[in-house]
Scaffold this motif. Sequence first.
Motif, PDB file in Angstrom:
ATOM      1  N   ALA A 149     -45.242  21.167  17.595  1.00 21.08           N
ATOM      2  CA  ALA A 149     -46.446  22.000  17.643  1.00 21.08           C
ATOM      3  C   ALA A 149     -46.166  23.319  18.357  1.00 21.08           C
ATOM      4  CB  ALA A 149     -47.580  21.249  18.327  1.00 21.08           C
ATOM      5  N   GLU A 150     -45.311  23.300  19.358  1.00 15.75           N
ATOM      6  CA  GLU A 150     -44.947  24.545  20.049  1.00 15.75           C
ATOM      7  C   GLU A 150     -44.195  25.485  19.115  1.00 15.75           C
ATOM      8  OE1 GLU A 150     -43.834  24.472  24.401  1.00 15.75           O
ATOM      9  OE2 GLU A 150     -43.405  22.388  23.812  1.00 15.75           O
ATOM     10  N   PHE A 151     -43.276  24.941  18.328  1.00 19.78           N
ATOM     11  CA  PHE A 151     -42.576  25.782  17.344  1.00 19.78           C
ATOM     12  C   PHE A 151     -43.559  26.300  16.305  1.00 19.78           C
ATOM     13  CE2 PHE A 151     -38.549  24.042  18.929  1.00 19.78           C
ATOM     14  CZ  PHE A 151     -37.762  25.179  18.899  1.00 19.78           C
ATOM     15  N   ASP A 152     -44.452  25.441  15.841  1.00 16.83           N
ATOM     16  CA  ASP A 152     -45.459  25.879  14.866  1.00 16.83           C
ATOM     17  C   ASP A 152     -46.289  27.031  15.419  1.00 16.83           C
ATOM     18  OD1 ASP A 152     -44.629  23.965  13.051  1.00 16.83           O
ATOM     19  OD2 ASP A 152     -46.319  22.609  13.409  1.00 16.83           O
ATOM     20  N   ARG A 153     -46.675  26.925  16.684  1.00 14.09           N
ATOM     21  CA  ARG A 153     -47.486  27.975  17.311  1.00 14.09           C
ATOM     22  C   ARG A 153     -46.689  29.273  17.441  1.00 14.09           C
ATOM     23  NH1 ARG A 153     -49.694  24.935  20.496  1.00 14.09           N
ATOM     24  NH2 ARG A 153     -48.215  24.916  22.196  1.00 14.09           N
ATOM     25  N   LEU A 154     -45.420  29.166  17.845  1.00 13.24           N
ATOM     26  CA  LEU A 154     -44.570  30.359  17.940  1.00 13.24           C
ATOM     27  C   LEU A 154     -44.473  31.045  16.586  1.00 13.24           C
ATOM     28  CD1 LEU A 154     -42.537  32.091  19.658  1.00 13.24           C
ATOM     29  CD2 LEU A 154     -40.751  30.598  18.704  1.00 13.24           C
TER      30      LEU A 154
ATOM     31  N   ALA B 170     -36.917  24.996   9.226  1.00 13.02           N
ATOM     32  CA  ALA B 170     -37.175  26.129   8.327  1.00 13.02           C
ATOM     33  C   ALA B 170     -38.399  25.876   7.456  1.00 13.02           C
ATOM     34  CB  ALA B 170     -35.945  26.412   7.466  1.00 13.02           C
ATOM     35  N   ASP B 171     -38.621  24.634   7.079  1.00 14.63           N
ATOM     36  CA  ASP B 171     -39.801  24.303   6.288  1.00 14.63           C
ATOM     37  C   ASP B 171     -41.105  24.566   7.029  1.00 14.63           C
ATOM     38  OD1 ASP B 171     -38.315  23.535   4.099  1.00 14.63           O
ATOM     39  OD2 ASP B 171     -38.457  21.376   4.530  1.00 14.63           O
ATOM     40  N   ARG B 172     -41.029  24.621   8.355  1.00 14.38           N
ATOM     41  CA  ARG B 172     -42.222  24.816   9.174  1.00 14.38           C
ATOM     42  C   ARG B 172     -42.534  26.300   9.415  1.00 14.38           C
ATOM     43  NH1 ARG B 172     -43.733  20.034  10.450  1.00 14.38           N
ATOM     44  NH2 ARG B 172     -45.425  20.792  11.751  1.00 14.38           N
ATOM     45  N   LEU B 173     -41.676  27.179   8.959  1.00 13.26           N
ATOM     46  CA  LEU B 173     -41.821  28.604   9.274  1.00 13.26           C
ATOM     47  C   LEU B 173     -43.117  29.207   8.754  1.00 13.26           C
ATOM     48  CD1 LEU B 173     -38.178  29.820   8.715  1.00 13.26           C
ATOM     49  CD2 LEU B 173     -39.394  29.604  10.900  1.00 13.26           C
ATOM     50  N   HIS B 174     -43.566  28.818   7.611  1.00 13.55           N
ATOM     51  CA  HIS B 174     -44.729  29.482   7.012  1.00 13.55           C
ATOM     52  C   HIS B 174     -45.905  28.543   6.823  1.00 13.55           C
ATOM     53  CE1 HIS B 174     -42.343  33.057   6.524  1.00 13.55           C
ATOM     54  NE2 HIS B 174     -41.391  32.323   5.986  1.00 13.55           N
ATOM     55  N   ARG B 175     -46.096  27.651   7.724  1.00 10.65           N
ATOM     56  CA  ARG B 175     -47.222  26.707   7.651  1.00 10.65           C
ATOM     57  C   ARG B 175     -48.483  27.340   8.155  1.00 10.65           C
ATOM     58  NH1 ARG B 175     -46.028  20.752   7.569  1.00 10.65           N
ATOM     59  NH2 ARG B 175     -44.025  20.750   6.604  1.00 10.65           N
TER      60      ARG B 175
ATOM     61  N   ALA C  30     -46.525  30.725  13.939  1.00 10.11           N
ATOM     62  CA  ALA C  30     -47.838  31.201  13.479  1.00 10.11           C
ATOM     63  C   ALA C  30     -48.256  32.481  14.196  1.00 10.11           C
ATOM     64  CB  ALA C  30     -48.893  30.111  13.682  1.00 10.11           C
ATOM     65  N   ASP C  31     -47.953  32.561  15.477  1.00 11.88           N
ATOM     66  CA  ASP C  31     -48.409  33.697  16.279  1.00 11.88           C
ATOM     67  C   ASP C  31     -47.480  34.907  16.246  1.00 11.88           C
ATOM     68  OD1 ASP C  31     -50.536  32.099  17.010  1.00 11.88           O
ATOM     69  OD2 ASP C  31     -49.811  31.709  19.047  1.00 11.88           O
ATOM     70  N   HIS C  32     -46.185  34.681  15.988  1.00 11.05           N
ATOM     71  CA  HIS C  32     -45.233  35.770  16.194  1.00 11.05           C
ATOM     72  C   HIS C  32     -44.246  36.039  15.064  1.00 11.05           C
ATOM     73  CE1 HIS C  32     -46.572  36.053  20.345  1.00 11.05           C
ATOM     74  NE2 HIS C  32     -46.434  34.746  20.453  1.00 11.05           N
ATOM     75  N   LEU C  33     -44.154  35.157  14.071  1.00 13.06           N
ATOM     76  CA  LEU C  33     -43.154  35.342  13.026  1.00 13.06           C
ATOM     77  C   LEU C  33     -43.487  36.540  12.143  1.00 13.06           C
ATOM     78  CD1 LEU C  33     -40.565  34.174  11.729  1.00 13.06           C
ATOM     79  CD2 LEU C  33     -42.070  32.886  10.193  1.00 13.06           C
ATOM     80  N   VAL C  34     -42.534  37.440  12.026  1.00 14.15           N
ATOM     81  CA  VAL C  34     -42.660  38.618  11.167  1.00 14.15           C
ATOM     82  C   VAL C  34     -41.880  38.397   9.873  1.00 14.15           C
ATOM     83  CG1 VAL C  34     -42.144  41.090  10.979  1.00 14.15           C
ATOM     84  CG2 VAL C  34     -42.981  40.138  13.155  1.00 14.15           C
TER      85      VAL C  34
END
Length: 102
Positions: free
Chosen positions: A20-25, A97-102, A27-31
């Motif tokens: 969930a922490e990776f998901d939040r990172l 990597a599959d979690r990058l764009h959830r 969701a909030d910051h991935l460009v």
Amino acid sequence: MTWVPDACTLPTVEQPLRVAEFDRLFADHLVAADRADPQTVELVLGADSHDSAADLIARESGCCSFFTFTLAEPANGHLRLRIQVPPTQTAVLDALADRLHR
């Protein structure tokens, strides 16, 4: 969380929280994200993510020592994070990597 390898020393009960922490990172910051090769993912994050990204990867390195994280200082308003794994752990990187764009 069937993709978490046996090499991970994070207690099982804490593993969903870490995901969930990776998901939040992400969701909030991935460009942007690029799968450079089967063992490498390169991320571009907002520059304001430095502290949270550094904290998260330090903790993740402590339980999953097979990860190599390279965090570059912000430039042009972005932070670069390279995540690498050995060939034996590409399935773990695939799952991340599959979690990058959830």
